[in-house]
Motif scaffolding. Structure first.
Motif, mmCIF file in Angstrom:
data_model
loop_
_atom_site.group_PDB
_atom_site.id
_atom_site.type_symbol
_atom_site.label_atom_id
_atom_site.label_comp_id
_atom_site.label_asym_id
_atom_site.label_seq_id
_atom_site.Cartn_x
_atom_site.Cartn_y
_atom_site.Cartn_z
ATOM 1 N N ALA A 51 0.812 -1.227 0.000
ATOM 2 C CA ALA A 51 0.000 0.000 0.000
ATOM 3 C C ALA A 51 0.842 1.271 0.000
ATOM 4 O O ALA A 51 0.378 2.318 0.447
ATOM 5 N N VAL A 52 2.057 1.205 -0.511
ATOM 6 C CA VAL A 52 2.944 2.366 -0.513
ATOM 7 C C VAL A 52 2.910 3.108 -1.845
ATOM 8 O O VAL A 52 2.748 4.325 -1.895
ATOM 9 N N THR A 53 3.047 2.380 -2.950
ATOM 10 C CA THR A 53 3.217 3.022 -4.252
ATOM 11 C C THR A 53 1.865 3.260 -4.937
ATOM 12 O O THR A 53 1.636 2.842 -6.070
ATOM 13 N N SER A 54 1.001 3.964 -4.256
ATOM 14 C CA SER A 54 -0.341 4.214 -4.781
ATOM 15 C C SER A 54 -0.308 5.028 -6.069
ATOM 16 O O SER A 54 -1.163 4.862 -6.945
ATOM 17 N N VAL A 55 0.654 5.934 -6.206
ATOM 18 C CA VAL A 55 0.771 6.754 -7.416
ATOM 19 C C VAL A 55 1.682 6.096 -8.445
ATOM 20 O O VAL A 55 1.998 6.703 -9.477
ATOM 21 N N GLY A 246 -4.659 5.272 4.617
ATOM 22 C CA GLY A 246 -4.645 6.678 4.249
ATOM 23 C C GLY A 246 -4.267 6.956 2.808
ATOM 24 O O GLY A 246 -3.802 6.079 2.078
ATOM 25 N N PHE A 247 -4.490 8.186 2.383
ATOM 26 C CA PHE A 247 -4.098 8.712 1.080
ATOM 27 C C PHE A 247 -4.785 7.991 -0.083
ATOM 28 O O PHE A 247 -4.146 7.361 -0.920
ATOM 29 N N CYS A 248 -6.113 8.113 -0.075
ATOM 30 C CA CYS A 248 -6.986 7.683 -1.177
ATOM 31 C C CYS A 248 -7.202 6.182 -1.244
ATOM 32 O O CYS A 248 -8.014 5.718 -2.051
ATOM 33 N N ARG A 249 -6.513 5.396 -0.453
ATOM 34 C CA ARG A 249 -6.528 3.945 -0.587
ATOM 35 C C ARG A 249 -7.939 3.365 -0.491
ATOM 36 O O ARG A 249 -8.279 2.422 -1.216
ATOM 37 N N VAL A 350 -16.031 -11.753 1.323
ATOM 38 C CA VAL A 350 -15.431 -10.763 0.430
ATOM 39 C C VAL A 350 -15.609 -9.421 1.111
ATOM 40 O O VAL A 350 -16.726 -9.070 1.511
ATOM 41 N N ARG A 351 -14.537 -8.650 1.270
ATOM 42 C CA ARG A 351 -14.678 -7.410 2.032
ATOM 43 C C ARG A 351 -13.614 -6.390 1.641
ATOM 44 O O ARG A 351 -12.656 -6.697 0.918
ATOM 45 N N GLY A 352 -13.801 -5.190 2.173
ATOM 46 C CA GLY A 352 -12.856 -4.117 1.972
ATOM 47 C C GLY A 352 -13.507 -2.883 1.396
ATOM 48 O O GLY A 352 -14.722 -2.848 1.130
ATOM 49 N N ARG A 353 -12.685 -1.848 1.213
ATOM 50 C CA ARG A 353 -13.150 -0.594 0.618
ATOM 51 C C ARG A 353 -12.079 -0.087 -0.337
ATOM 52 O O ARG A 353 -10.884 -0.263 -0.109
ATOM 53 N N GLY A 354 -12.537 0.590 -1.392
ATOM 54 C CA GLY A 354 -11.607 1.176 -2.332
ATOM 55 C C GLY A 354 -10.685 0.129 -2.914
ATOM 56 O O GLY A 354 -11.136 -0.937 -3.365
ATOM 57 N N ALA A 355 -9.395 0.429 -2.926
ATOM 58 C CA ALA A 355 -8.397 -0.509 -3.441
ATOM 59 C C ALA A 355 -7.704 -1.227 -2.295
ATOM 60 O O ALA A 355 -6.507 -1.512 -2.340
ATOM 61 N N MET A 356 -8.478 -1.535 -1.264
ATOM 62 C CA MET A 356 -8.018 -2.295 -0.108
ATOM 63 C C MET A 356 -9.045 -3.403 0.127
ATOM 64 O O MET A 356 -9.984 -3.267 0.911
ATOM 65 N N LEU A 357 -8.887 -4.512 -0.614
ATOM 66 C CA LEU A 357 -9.912 -5.540 -0.712
ATOM 67 C C LEU A 357 -9.333 -6.909 -0.378
ATOM 68 O O LEU A 357 -8.120 -7.126 -0.492
ATOM 69 N N ASN A 396 -5.309 -16.795 6.542
ATOM 70 C CA ASN A 396 -6.244 -17.318 5.542
ATOM 71 C C ASN A 396 -6.926 -16.227 4.729
ATOM 72 O O ASN A 396 -8.023 -16.433 4.197
ATOM 73 N N VAL A 397 -6.267 -15.067 4.616
ATOM 74 C CA VAL A 397 -6.845 -13.956 3.869
ATOM 75 C C VAL A 397 -5.908 -13.582 2.730
ATOM 76 O O VAL A 397 -4.704 -13.412 2.935
ATOM 77 N N LEU A 398 -6.462 -13.472 1.532
ATOM 78 C CA LEU A 398 -5.745 -12.922 0.386
ATOM 79 C C LEU A 398 -6.147 -11.463 0.257
ATOM 80 O O LEU A 398 -7.335 -11.149 0.162
ATOM 81 N N ARG A 399 -5.157 -10.554 0.258
ATOM 82 C CA ARG A 399 -5.458 -9.134 0.179
ATOM 83 C C ARG A 399 -4.968 -8.560 -1.143
ATOM 84 O O ARG A 399 -3.962 -9.007 -1.694
ATOM 85 N N PHE A 400 -5.687 -7.556 -1.611
ATOM 86 C CA PHE A 400 -5.409 -6.977 -2.913
ATOM 87 C C PHE A 400 -5.246 -5.473 -2.774
ATOM 88 O O PHE A 400 -6.162 -4.771 -2.330
ATOM 89 N N LEU A 401 -4.052 -4.998 -3.140
ATOM 90 C CA LEU A 401 -3.682 -3.591 -2.977
ATOM 91 C C LEU A 401 -3.057 -3.062 -4.277
ATOM 92 O O LEU A 401 -1.896 -2.654 -4.299
ATOM 93 N N PRO A 402 -3.788 -3.064 -5.372
ATOM 94 C CA PRO A 402 -3.183 -2.558 -6.606
ATOM 95 C C PRO A 402 -2.874 -1.071 -6.501
ATOM 96 O O PRO A 402 -3.534 -0.340 -5.741
ATOM 97 N N PRO A 403 -1.871 -0.604 -7.239
ATOM 98 C CA PRO A 403 -1.646 0.843 -7.277
ATOM 99 C C PRO A 403 -2.884 1.545 -7.834
ATOM 100 O O PRO A 403 -3.592 0.996 -8.691
ATOM 101 N N LEU A 404 -3.138 2.734 -7.358
ATOM 102 C CA LEU A 404 -4.353 3.444 -7.759
ATOM 103 C C LEU A 404 -4.291 3.929 -9.198
ATOM 104 O O LEU A 404 -5.311 4.345 -9.752
#
Length: 425
Positions: A51-55, A246-249, A350-357, A396-404
């Motif tokens: 979740a660092v390189t959002s830009v 934070g920061f739009c994530r 299935v859960r999360g918000r924005g690009a934090m899923l 047991n959780v797969l998390r998805f944090l693609p760059p924005l």
């Protein structure tokens, strides 16, 4: 150029074994939602450096700002010879963070360091010792933040004893607490605090608005506002750890905004500076200014290159409307994940918000965690060129944090790989 195999041999001989990596490929260049390793293999990036390189990994404004600042000076230490960019970052954070109250900020190096300083500020300002943290929490790897973090392996195992006056209470976890209403879950936590700690002893409650390493747990509506109300009534400090959120994530600048929260203190890092190390504590002016001069700081905190990168990162987020991009990612990914869940009963949630899923994987029809299947799916993604991360107290959780800034084609290619990994295992 050395190959990944050659670099891995060098790493084994030079780097401490305790430092792990998700994959054994070594990156040559990256950007736009992909990484390319030294062997020329492309990876679709659903991790963003956690979740660092959002830009993106080399956003043009960030690169230009870093180059420009490096030519002027790389360091003076703000505590010795101050400079404008530190002030500008603080001004920006004071404006961006929730609430129109008067605020102050202080800059540090890492999320854990920001958390430690938020705790210092809360204790100093209130004169109280006790800190309340939650089940499944993750706040860092330093001694104090390990005490706040819930999960033992690998974060705490045999690293104690830990800092004292840390107390843990249950969090709202809708998938595992029977869908308990947020207000009820908070009331249960508050009851434990009052009985086992005592309201007058509590300096702060610290919580991630969406828990990160603990499993991307989104608390039920009303849980967080009820905790805020309690802190206001008792004189405790509410600290929102927005280091990952934070920061739009999550589709807004800060996850606290989803329920209109105004934290007393907010910690930030990760996405703040486009990949450079920077962190901050921002909060009510009376709390922040309660600490004596010299009580906050650090040699590298608010390094001028990192500050330049942060200002360029935030400008990029405004210009590209990355909050909207996160909401688009949410709609796109959730549609695919919910469809997968219908066809694969091992996807319990299935859960999360924005690009934090995230998806939580269990034995079908139960709440029994299935970390083995989770690891197998993630490994299959890696073999096919999709960089994914696992998390969760139970693994047991797969998390998805693609760059924005990921484009639609790359996002769907990544989701196709994920679907094949789940379907074909």
């Amino acid at each position: 150029m050395a190959s990944s195999e050659e670099l891995h041999k060098r790493r084994t001989a030079a780097v401490a074994r305790g430092v792990g990596s998700v994959i054994a490929s070594y990156v040559d260049h990256a950007g736009g939602g992909t990484l390319t390793d030294v062997d020329g293999r492309e990876w679709i990036d659903f991790a963003s450096g956690i979740a660092v390189t959002s830009v993106g990994n080399a956003a043009p404004r960030v690169v230009e700002a870093v180059q420009r600042q490096a030519e002027r000076f790389t360091h003076t230490c703000f505590m010795v010879a101050p400079y404008e960019s530190y002030i500008a970052v603080c001004e920006t954070l004071n404006t961006l963070t929730p609430g129109d109250n008067e605020k102050r900020s202080a800059l540090f190096n890492s999320g854990a360091e920001a958390v430690e300083n938020a705790i210092k500020i809360a204790r100093h300002a209130t004169g109280r010792p006790a800190i309340i943290t939650f089940d499944h929490a993750y706040h860092g790897r330093t001694n104090l933040t390990m005490a706040l973090t819930a999960k033992n392996m690998p974060y705490k195992h045999r690293f104690g004893p830990f800092a004292g006056e840390i107390y843990r209470v249950p969090v709202s976890y809708p998938f595992r607490d029977g869908g308990l209403a947020g207000g009820q879950a908070a009331a249960h936590a508050v009851d434990l605090i009052e009985k086992q700690v005592g309201a007058d002893n509590v300096a702060a409650i610290i919580i991630e608005p969406i828990q990160g390493e603990g499993g991307f747990i989104v608390p039920a509506d009303g849980f967080l506002p009820t905790l805020v109300t309690w802190t206001r009534a008792t004189g405790a400090t509410f600290i929102a750890d927005e280091i990952q959120t934070g920061f739009c994530r999550t589709g807004t600048w800060f996850a606290s905004q989803h329920e209109g929260l105004v934290p007393d203190l907010i910690t930030t890092a990760k996405g703040i500076a486009g990949g450079l190390p920077l962190a901050a504590v921002t909060g009510r002016a009376d709390l922040m200014d309660a600490v004596h001069t010299g009580g906050l700081g650090g040699t590298y905190g608010g390094n001028p290159i990192a500050c330049a990168a942060a200002l360029a990162t935030i400008q990029t987020m405004h210009e590209l409307d990355l909050c909207a991009a996160a909401r688009w990612i949410e709609a796109t990914v959730l549609r695919r994940l919910h469809d997968l869940a219908v066809r694969h009963p091992e996807i319990g949630d299935v859960r999360g918000r924005g690009a934090m899923l995230a998806i939580e994987i269990v034995a079908p029809g139960t709440l029994t965690p299935d970390p083995a299947t989770t690891a197998a799916v993630s490994a299959a993604c890696h073999r096919a060129g999709l960089l994914t991360l696992t998390c969760g107290t139970y693994g047991n959780v797969l998390r998805f944090l693609p760059p924005l800034v990921i484009d639609e084609s790359t996002l769907h290619r990544g989701l196709d790989i994920l679907e094949a990994a789940i379907t074909g295992r």
